[in-house]
Design a protein around this motif. Structure first.
Motif, mmCIF file in Angstrom:
data_model
loop_
_atom_site.group_PDB
_atom_site.id
_atom_site.type_symbol
_atom_site.label_atom_id
_atom_site.label_comp_id
_atom_site.label_asym_id
_atom_site.label_seq_id
_atom_site.Cartn_x
_atom_site.Cartn_y
_atom_site.Cartn_z
ATOM 1 N N GLY A 54 0.817 -1.209 0.000
ATOM 2 C CA GLY A 54 0.000 0.000 0.000
ATOM 3 C C GLY A 54 0.850 1.258 0.000
ATOM 4 N N MET A 55 1.877 1.279 0.825
ATOM 5 C CA MET A 55 2.754 2.454 0.877
ATOM 6 C C MET A 55 3.571 2.599 -0.398
ATOM 7 N N ASP A 56 3.971 1.476 -1.007
ATOM 8 C CA ASP A 56 4.658 1.556 -2.305
ATOM 9 C C ASP A 56 3.767 2.233 -3.337
ATOM 10 N N LEU A 57 2.482 1.892 -3.326
ATOM 11 C CA LEU A 57 1.540 2.507 -4.268
ATOM 12 C C LEU A 57 1.357 3.992 -3.966
ATOM 13 N N VAL A 58 1.210 4.352 -2.696
ATOM 14 C CA VAL A 58 1.062 5.760 -2.310
ATOM 15 C C VAL A 58 2.281 6.563 -2.771
ATOM 16 N N VAL A 59 3.474 6.040 -2.503
ATOM 17 C CA VAL A 59 4.704 6.739 -2.893
ATOM 18 C C VAL A 59 4.807 6.855 -4.410
ATOM 19 N N THR A 60 4.415 5.820 -5.125
ATOM 20 C CA THR A 60 4.476 5.857 -6.590
ATOM 21 C C THR A 60 3.529 6.908 -7.148
ATOM 22 N N VAL A 61 2.304 6.954 -6.645
ATOM 23 C CA VAL A 61 1.352 7.980 -7.093
ATOM 24 C C VAL A 61 1.915 9.363 -6.791
ATOM 25 N N GLU A 62 2.435 9.540 -5.583
ATOM 26 C CA GLU A 62 3.019 10.831 -5.211
ATOM 27 C C GLU A 62 4.132 11.224 -6.173
ATOM 28 N N GLN A 63 5.022 10.288 -6.477
ATOM 29 C CA GLN A 63 6.166 10.604 -7.329
ATOM 30 C C GLN A 63 5.747 10.963 -8.751
ATOM 31 N N VAL A 64 4.766 10.258 -9.293
ATOM 32 C CA VAL A 64 4.274 10.600 -10.636
ATOM 33 C C VAL A 64 3.679 12.005 -10.629
ATOM 34 N N LEU A 65 2.901 12.326 -9.609
ATOM 35 C CA LEU A 65 2.326 13.671 -9.513
ATOM 36 C C LEU A 65 3.428 14.726 -9.422
ATOM 37 N N ARG A 66 4.433 14.469 -8.617
ATOM 38 C CA ARG A 66 5.541 15.422 -8.478
ATOM 39 C C ARG A 66 6.288 15.580 -9.801
ATOM 40 N N ASP A 67 6.553 14.474 -10.467
ATOM 41 C CA ASP A 67 7.315 14.526 -11.713
ATOM 42 C C ASP A 67 6.569 15.238 -12.837
ATOM 43 N N LEU A 68 5.281 14.950 -12.973
ATOM 44 C CA LEU A 68 4.536 15.495 -14.103
ATOM 45 C C LEU A 68 3.904 16.853 -13.834
ATOM 46 N N LEU A 69 3.396 17.060 -12.622
ATOM 47 C CA LEU A 69 2.649 18.286 -12.349
ATOM 48 C C LEU A 69 3.459 19.361 -11.617
ATOM 49 N N ARG A 70 4.539 18.978 -10.970
ATOM 50 C CA ARG A 70 5.358 19.927 -10.200
ATOM 51 C C ARG A 70 4.508 20.750 -9.223
ATOM 52 N N PRO A 71 3.736 20.074 -8.366
ATOM 53 C CA PRO A 71 2.891 20.807 -7.420
ATOM 54 C C PRO A 71 3.711 21.511 -6.345
ATOM 55 N N THR A 72 3.077 22.447 -5.668
ATOM 56 C CA THR A 72 3.700 23.122 -4.536
ATOM 57 C C THR A 72 3.896 22.145 -3.386
ATOM 58 N N LYS A 73 2.932 21.222 -3.213
ATOM 59 C CA LYS A 73 2.944 20.273 -2.106
ATOM 60 C C LYS A 73 2.079 19.081 -2.487
ATOM 61 N N ILE A 74 2.379 17.931 -1.895
ATOM 62 C CA ILE A 74 1.500 16.763 -2.002
ATOM 63 C C ILE A 74 0.865 16.558 -0.636
ATOM 64 N N ASN A 75 -0.456 16.421 -0.602
ATOM 65 C CA ASN A 75 -1.149 16.090 0.644
ATOM 66 C C ASN A 75 -1.457 14.607 0.647
ATOM 67 N N LEU A 76 -1.158 13.957 1.756
ATOM 68 C CA LEU A 76 -1.505 12.554 1.982
ATOM 69 C C LEU A 76 -2.445 12.506 3.171
ATOM 70 N N ALA A 77 -3.518 11.739 3.043
ATOM 71 C CA ALA A 77 -4.466 11.635 4.149
ATOM 72 C C ALA A 77 -5.127 10.270 4.132
ATOM 73 N N SER A 78 -5.346 9.757 5.317
ATOM 74 C CA SER A 78 -6.140 8.551 5.500
ATOM 75 C C SER A 78 -7.022 8.820 6.701
ATOM 76 N N LEU A 79 -8.260 9.175 6.436
ATOM 77 C CA LEU A 79 -9.142 9.599 7.516
ATOM 78 C C LEU A 79 -10.129 8.504 7.906
#
Length: 132
Positions: free
Chosen positions: A43-68
């Motif tokens: 699960g964490m591998d998938l979360v990190v992979t999604v985060e990295q793709v977003l960072r690489d392609l979109l160059r966001p200011t920040k990534i928010n992670l949440a599990s509520l």
């Protein structure tokens, strides 16, 4: 996007936050500690992979992670690309809007959502594991 026996990944359709994904446990469990160590790692591998793709392609200011899971006690992670221009930044996406956004968020992205989906699917597919 990606679906296995334990985890699936979907892009959330939200016009205000186009870089919003969920990593969802297929089993109905409420807490991360309900999973085996291997399931948690995957699960964490998938979360990190999604985060990295977003960072690489979109160059966001920040990534928010949440599990509520306060309303729906089904384990899932929110992985959200945030930008200093988004309607709620720096507040949470579930908070009060801080500003109107024009042009619309999707038009402000550095790549199209279709291109983002293609890349996300390819990277997640390459990460495929026997248990997922």
């Amino acid at each position: 996007m990606h679906e296995g026996p334990v985890w699936r990944v979907v892009r959330v359709v939200d016009a205000g936050f186009p870089g919003f994904y969920r990593v969802i446990c297929q089993d109905h469990v409420a807490e991360f500690s309900d999973l085996s160590a291997d399931q948690r790692r995957r699960g964490m591998d998938l979360v990190v992979t999604v985060e990295q793709v977003l960072r690489d392609l979109l160059r966001p200011t920040k990534i928010n992670l949440a599990s509520l899971g306060n309303v729906v006690p089904h384990l899932h992670w929110h992985v959200i690309a945030r930008f200093d221009w988004d309607s709620h930044f720096p507040q949470p996406v579930w908070g009060l809007a801080q500003r109107a956004v024009d042009p619309p968020p999707e038009q402000r992205l550095s790549v199209s959502l279709a291109a983002l989906d293609v890349r996300m699917t390819a990277v997640l597919g390459a990460l495929a594991a026997p248990e997922d």
